[in-house]
Structures are given as structure tokens and as C-alpha cells.
Design a protein around this motif. Structure first.
Motif, PDB file in Angstrom:
ATOM      1  N   ARG A  67      99.594  32.524   1.604  1.00 37.36           N
ATOM      2  CA  ARG A  67      99.114  31.745   2.740  1.00 37.36           C
ATOM      3  C   ARG A  67      99.452  30.261   2.548  1.00 37.36           C
ATOM      4  O   ARG A  67      99.886  29.590   3.477  1.00 37.36           O
ATOM      5  N   ILE A 121     101.595  27.864   4.917  1.00 37.34           N
ATOM      6  CA  ILE A 121     101.121  26.570   5.447  1.00 37.34           C
ATOM      7  C   ILE A 121     102.170  25.487   5.185  1.00 37.34           C
ATOM      8  O   ILE A 121     102.506  24.703   6.068  1.00 37.34           O
ATOM      9  N   VAL A 164     104.146  23.232   8.028  1.00 37.21           N
ATOM     10  CA  VAL A 164     104.068  21.777   8.190  1.00 37.21           C
ATOM     11  C   VAL A 164     105.406  21.100   7.884  1.00 37.21           C
ATOM     12  O   VAL A 164     105.474  19.884   7.742  1.00 37.21           O
ATOM     13  N   GLY A 165     106.456  21.891   7.755  1.00 38.14           N
ATOM     14  CA  GLY A 165     107.789  21.294   7.682  1.00 38.14           C
ATOM     15  C   GLY A 165     108.503  21.368   6.346  1.00 38.14           C
ATOM     16  O   GLY A 165     109.572  20.799   6.182  1.00 38.14           O
ATOM     17  N   TRP A 166     107.926  22.082   5.371  1.00 41.35           N
ATOM     18  CA  TRP A 166     108.621  22.220   4.087  1.00 41.35           C
ATOM     19  C   TRP A 166     109.749  23.229   4.226  1.00 41.35           C
ATOM     20  O   TRP A 166     109.591  24.261   4.888  1.00 41.35           O
ATOM     21  N   LYS A 167     110.882  22.939   3.581  1.00 38.20           N
ATOM     22  CA  LYS A 167     111.984  23.902   3.542  1.00 38.20           C
ATOM     23  C   LYS A 167     111.760  24.832   2.348  1.00 38.20           C
ATOM     24  O   LYS A 167     111.014  24.487   1.424  1.00 38.20           O
ATOM     25  N   ASP A 214     116.742  28.751   9.250  1.00 40.31           N
ATOM     26  CA  ASP A 214     115.414  28.362   8.764  1.00 40.31           C
ATOM     27  C   ASP A 214     115.364  26.915   8.258  1.00 40.31           C
ATOM     28  O   ASP A 214     114.440  26.156   8.561  1.00 40.31           O
ATOM     29  N   ARG A 215     116.386  26.548   7.510  1.00 45.76           N
ATOM     30  CA  ARG A 215     116.447  25.221   6.895  1.00 45.76           C
ATOM     31  C   ARG A 215     116.399  24.110   7.953  1.00 45.76           C
ATOM     32  O   ARG A 215     115.699  23.108   7.787  1.00 45.76           O
ATOM     33  N   ALA A 241     113.087  23.920   9.887  1.00 47.21           N
ATOM     34  CA  ALA A 241     112.079  23.183   9.111  1.00 47.21           C
ATOM     35  C   ALA A 241     112.214  21.680   9.348  1.00 47.21           C
ATOM     36  O   ALA A 241     111.210  20.959   9.434  1.00 47.21           O
ATOM     37  N   ILE A 242     113.452  21.213   9.469  1.00 53.01           N
ATOM     38  CA  ILE A 242     113.669  19.775   9.704  1.00 53.01           C
ATOM     39  C   ILE A 242     113.112  19.373  11.079  1.00 53.01           C
ATOM     40  O   ILE A 242     112.430  18.361  11.211  1.00 53.01           O
ATOM     41  N   ARG A 263     110.775  20.872  12.700  1.00 51.15           N
ATOM     42  CA  ARG A 263     109.311  20.969  12.585  1.00 51.15           C
ATOM     43  C   ARG A 263     108.749  19.717  11.902  1.00 51.15           C
ATOM     44  O   ARG A 263     107.750  19.161  12.325  1.00 51.15           O
ATOM     45  N   GLN A 264     109.447  19.301  10.864  1.00 52.27           N
ATOM     46  CA  GLN A 264     108.958  18.150  10.090  1.00 52.27           C
ATOM     47  C   GLN A 264     109.047  16.852  10.891  1.00 52.27           C
ATOM     48  O   GLN A 264     108.179  15.991  10.785  1.00 52.27           O
ATOM     49  N   PHE A 267     101.344  20.733  14.018  1.00 54.44           N
ATOM     50  CA  PHE A 267     100.620  21.974  14.300  1.00 54.44           C
ATOM     51  C   PHE A 267      99.127  21.817  14.029  1.00 54.44           C
ATOM     52  O   PHE A 267      98.737  21.291  12.982  1.00 54.44           O
ATOM     53  N   ASN A 290      93.923  26.193   8.594  1.00 52.35           N
ATOM     54  CA  ASN A 290      94.974  26.413   7.587  1.00 52.35           C
ATOM     55  C   ASN A 290      95.157  25.230   6.640  1.00 52.35           C
ATOM     56  O   ASN A 290      96.271  24.745   6.442  1.00 52.35           O
ATOM     57  N   LEU A 291      94.060  24.806   6.062  1.00 50.26           N
ATOM     58  CA  LEU A 291      94.131  23.755   5.042  1.00 50.26           C
ATOM     59  C   LEU A 291      94.230  24.421   3.669  1.00 50.26           C
ATOM     60  O   LEU A 291      93.895  25.605   3.529  1.00 50.26           O
ATOM     61  N   ILE A 292      94.675  23.661   2.688  1.00 46.79           N
ATOM     62  CA  ILE A 292      94.751  24.210   1.329  1.00 46.79           C
ATOM     63  C   ILE A 292      93.423  23.877   0.641  1.00 46.79           C
ATOM     64  O   ILE A 292      93.127  22.709   0.382  1.00 46.79           O
ATOM     65  N   VAL A 350     100.401  16.317   2.759  1.00 49.46           N
ATOM     66  CA  VAL A 350     101.299  17.419   2.378  1.00 49.46           C
ATOM     67  C   VAL A 350     102.625  17.432   3.162  1.00 49.46           C
ATOM     68  O   VAL A 350     103.690  17.576   2.563  1.00 49.46           O
ATOM     69  N   PRO A 351     102.616  17.243   4.503  1.00 51.32           N
ATOM     70  CA  PRO A 351     103.897  17.326   5.225  1.00 51.32           C
ATOM     71  C   PRO A 351     104.920  16.279   4.782  1.00 51.32           C
ATOM     72  O   PRO A 351     106.120  16.495   4.932  1.00 51.32           O
ATOM     73  N   ILE A 410     105.330  15.048   1.649  1.00 51.89           N
ATOM     74  CA  ILE A 410     105.730  15.091   0.233  1.00 51.89           C
ATOM     75  C   ILE A 410     107.251  15.283   0.063  1.00 51.89           C
ATOM     76  O   ILE A 410     107.874  14.580  -0.722  1.00 51.89           O
ATOM     77  N   PRO A 411     107.886  16.191   0.825  1.00 48.81           N
ATOM     78  CA  PRO A 411     109.337  16.340   0.626  1.00 48.81           C
ATOM     79  C   PRO A 411     110.141  15.178   1.238  1.00 48.81           C
ATOM     80  O   PRO A 411     111.341  15.101   1.034  1.00 48.81           O
TER      81      PRO A 411
END
Lengths: 210, 222
Positions: free
Chosen positions: A103, A107, A111-114, B75-76, B79-80, B82-83, B88, B94-96, B107-108, B110-111
């Protein structure tokens, strides 16, 4: 009870239990003031009393060191057990992530991680955990054996030899053994972390989170 | 702008358990519009949001998000998109759970190539706007439902997205917190965000700030 093969008690009880005459002795210590003459004295005693075992302090120290190394073979068996436990842990990790872990990966993707970001994070996390554990374990083992002189285990290994004279375990670091342990643990653990994460990361995030 | 053109989504296509979730869906959500996607549970609302967010791919049809076709994006690259463009807000937040509110919010990013100082600066600003500044260092599992949702909203805004997607955002909230959420959404609209919200909560039906309703039932627009 002092070690696995030693019971300490007053001399008079020993003589009584084993019926040993007052004029008899099992071990006699001979002190030689001039260390250069130890071997000569040893030879003379051996000549005078051929049925006795004459040993010098340096002989005893060498035999204790060997004894410790020999008995540590016992611990090789325990080491193998540890390895088996480690590989069971690794197998368990590679066989799949928990629903909670999946999960979390879902998540992160949402939120946009590849996928590569997730694998990178898992690599760093697995690497840090395994490297930290490797260095901590090695450091503690060396500290325990060579700095603390292996309390408890040393008595178990040396048995009666613990009584006299005292001896020190000389530090020896075998890099081949360390490298072998490193190769068998660190990369294996990292792979065990990455593979299931990769499996989860290539599934649709939507599916993982539902 | 979000454009759906003849979108179909079929799960397990060609198998006994084939499920046609979306049937020829076409709609347009213009920039800075607040649109409600309404319909009963299982009607396909969440699937539409997941397709817009690039979390799943449609079986056929075209999806345009901010002038970019995303239906067949690998997918790659999804993701971009989306970022950079999408925030969302999920039904269950849907938190950690084992991270603090601040860590969840950041979190979003970090990368991204942003420095930690810049990331924290953005987070501080958003937390202040949502009145959760004092909650930053608390584990999210220790926060109340309303606070958790504000953390989820903050997380969706940290990457400064143009589009906000919200899936049943009031399902786990009481009326008071739901009204507070609506207020937040209204403010986001004033800031120029495009909002698409999926819900069957009647609380959204009479809002003045809503520009458009899309009614969906059994995977079809009615």
C-alpha cells in the motif's frame, strides 16, 4: 562450580574425598627467578622425575590459545544456524511484501514517484540497514572477544585452564572471513529488499491501494 | 483542462469474469472549473480519477490532461505528469502511518531536485494555510480524522498542481469537517485550481461554487 569441568573447594575436603595423603600433591609449582634457566630446570626435573609432566608457563599459554581456537569450532555450528536463520529471513522477504508495504508503494506511485525512485529508496534503505548491521555485528564480536576477552564463553572454552596462569587473546582480523560474511549477507539482503519492492512497484498503484 | 474522449475500461477482457467498468465516457472539464462526478458506489467514479491520474490505463479512448495525451503514456512518463500537474486526495487519506505529518506532506517532492530547505518552506506555508502548523512533527496515525485529511490535502498541494482530484473526500468525515473541507476546496478554486471531485455525498449538490456535475451510473454518463 567454576567452569564446565572445574569445582573449587577447600584442600582438606579434596584430600578427604579422594583419600590423598598429606605428603602427596598432584601439581607442584616451581618458581625460577632467572628466566634464562627455565628450560634447563625443566630438563633437570624431567630427568629426575621421568613419570611427571613438566610444563613451563609459555607451554601452558600456547596450549590455552589453541584450546580456545579449537573449542570455538563449537560456535561454528551456531554460526551455521545463524546463517540458516538469516537465509530464512531473506527468503521470507523475497517471497512477498506485506499488504501495508504494498500500500505504501502504491501511495508513493500515486503521489508521483517513478518505479526507479522507489527502487532507489529501497536500495538505500536495504544498503544502510545491512551495512550498519554488518559493521555493528563485526565490531561487537571483535570488542567482545579481544577487548572484553570473551567473558563467559572463554571459561566455557578453556575449562580448567582458566585457573592459572592468565592469558590474553591476541587480536587477529581475518579479512578473508570478513569478506565472505560481507558477500553472504549485505548484497543478499539488499536484493531481498529490492526484488519484492520492484514486483509491487510495477503493479498499477490503483490496484495496490484498493 | 481534462478531456475524456470515448473512454472504455474493461477489466479481465476476454475472460469469464470480464468487467466493463467504463462505457464510452466523454466529457470536458475546463480550466479552473469545479466539477462533481456523482453516482452510486461501483459506478466507475474512482476509475475515472485513476485514469486521469495515470494510475491505470484505459482499454480504449483518449485522455487529455493539460494539453497532453496520457492514455498510452508509459508508466515512467505518467508519473512525471502526476508529479507536475496532479494532486490526489483519497477517500481513506492514504497517508503513511509511521511518518510524521510533515514527512507525509513532503513525500511527493522527495524525488524532485528541490533542496530540503525549499521543500520545508513550501510545507510550512501549506500547513499554515490549512492550520496544521503545530501538527508537523506528530505521527499521522495519532491525528484525528479531520487533521489527517488536512495533511492529505496539504500533500496534494505541495507540488503546486493545476489539477486536484478528490475521491469521496468526505466519506470518513462528520458534517462539520465536511463543511470545513468544502471551504478549503472553494479557496483552492479561487487560487485557479481545476477540481474534479467524485462523491455521492449530497452535501456537494447545492454548492454555488460547483460549475458542473457529471452523473455516472453503471459506467455510463447519464
Amino acid at each position: 562450580m567454576e567452569t564446565n569441568d572445574v569445582i573449587l573447594m577447600p584442600e582438606k575436603y579434596v584430600r578427604e574425598i579422594f583419600d590423598i595423603n598429606e605428603s602427596w600433591a598432584t601439581d607442584i609449582v616451581v618458581k625460577v627467578p632467572n628466566s634464562e634457566e627455565i628450560n634447563i630446570v625443566k630438563q633437570k626435573l624431567q630427568y629426575m622425575y621421568p613419570d611427571c609432566r613438566i610444563i613451563s608457563r609459555s607451554d601452558i599459554e600456547a596450549s590455552y590459545q589453541n584450546l580456545f581456537d579449537y573449542k570455538s569450532g563449537l560456535f561454528l555450528a551456531l554460526l551455521i544456524t545463524s546463517f540458516v536463520a538469516f537465509f530464512i529471513l531473506v527468503y521470507d522477504k523475497t517471497s512477498g511484501l506485506s499488504a501495508e508495504d504494498k500500500r505504501e508503494i502504491g501511495i508513493l506511485k500515486a503521489v508521483g514517484w517513478k518505479t526507479e525512485n522507489i527502487l532507489q529508496m529501497e536500495f538505500i534503505e536495504g544498503g544502510l540497514i545491512s551495512l550498519f548491521s554488518f559493521f555493528l555485528g563485526t565490531g561487537l564480536a571483535l570488542f567482545y572477544v579481544y577487548f572484553l576477552q570473551a567473558p563467559i564463553l572463554r571459561d566455557l572454552f578453556t575449562g580448567v585452564s582458566k585457573l592459572k596462569p592468565s592469558f590474553n587473546l591476541i587480536p587477529v582480523i581475518d579479512f578473508q572471513v570478513l569478506f565472505l560474511i560481507f558477500v553472504l549477507t549485505v548484497p543478499v539482503y539488499i536484493m531481498a529488499t529490492i526484488i519484492p519492492s520492484w514486483r509491487a512497484a510495477i503493479i498499477d498503484a490503483d490496484e495496490v491501494m484498493r | 483542462m481534462i478531456k475524456f474522449n470515448g473512454i472504455n475500461k474493461i477489466y479481465n477482457a476476454g475472460q469469464v469474469n470480464e468487467h466493463h467498468v467504463l462505457k464510452d465516457i466523454t466529457f470536458l472539464v475546463k480550466e479552473n472549473q469545479f466539477t462533481i462526478l456523482r453516482g452510486p458506489s461501483g459506478s466507475g467514479k474512482s476509475t475515472i480519477l485513476s485514469i486521469i491520474g495515470g494510475l491505470i490505463k484505459p482499454t480504449s479512448g483518449e485522455v487529455i490532461v493539460d494539453d497532453k495525451s496520457i492514455a498510452k503514456l508509459p508508466d515512467r512518463f505518467a508519473a512525471i505528469v502526476r508529479q507536475q500537474k496532479i494532486g490526489f486526495i483519497f477517500q481513506k487519506f492514504n497517508l503513511i502511518p509511521n511518518l510524521s505529518a510533515l514527512d507525509n506532506i513532503t513525500v511527493p517532492l522527495i524525488p524532485s531536485k528541490l533542496s530540503r530547505v525549499e521543500i520545508n518552506k513550501r510545507a510550512d506555508q501549506i500547513m499554515e494555510e490549512l492550520s496544521i502548523s503545530e501538527k508537523g512533527n506528530i505521527l499521522v496515525k495519532k491525528l484525528s480524522g479531520g487533521e489527517q485529511q488536512r495533511v492529505a490535502i496539504a500533500r496534494s498541494l505541495i507540488n503546486k498542481p493545476k489539477i486536484i482530484l478528490a475521491d469521496e473526500p468526505t466519506a470518513n468525515l462528520d458534517r462539520k469537517l465536511s463543511l470545513s473541507f468544502i471551504q478549503t476546496i472553494e479557496e483552492l478554486k479561487k487560487k485557479g485550481k481545476t477540481i474534479l471531485l467524485a462523491s455521492h455525498d449530497p452535501i456537494f449538490y447545492d454548492l454555488e461554487c460547483v460549475d458542473n456535475f457529471i452523473n455516472i451510473r453503471l459506467g455510463e454518463i447519464k
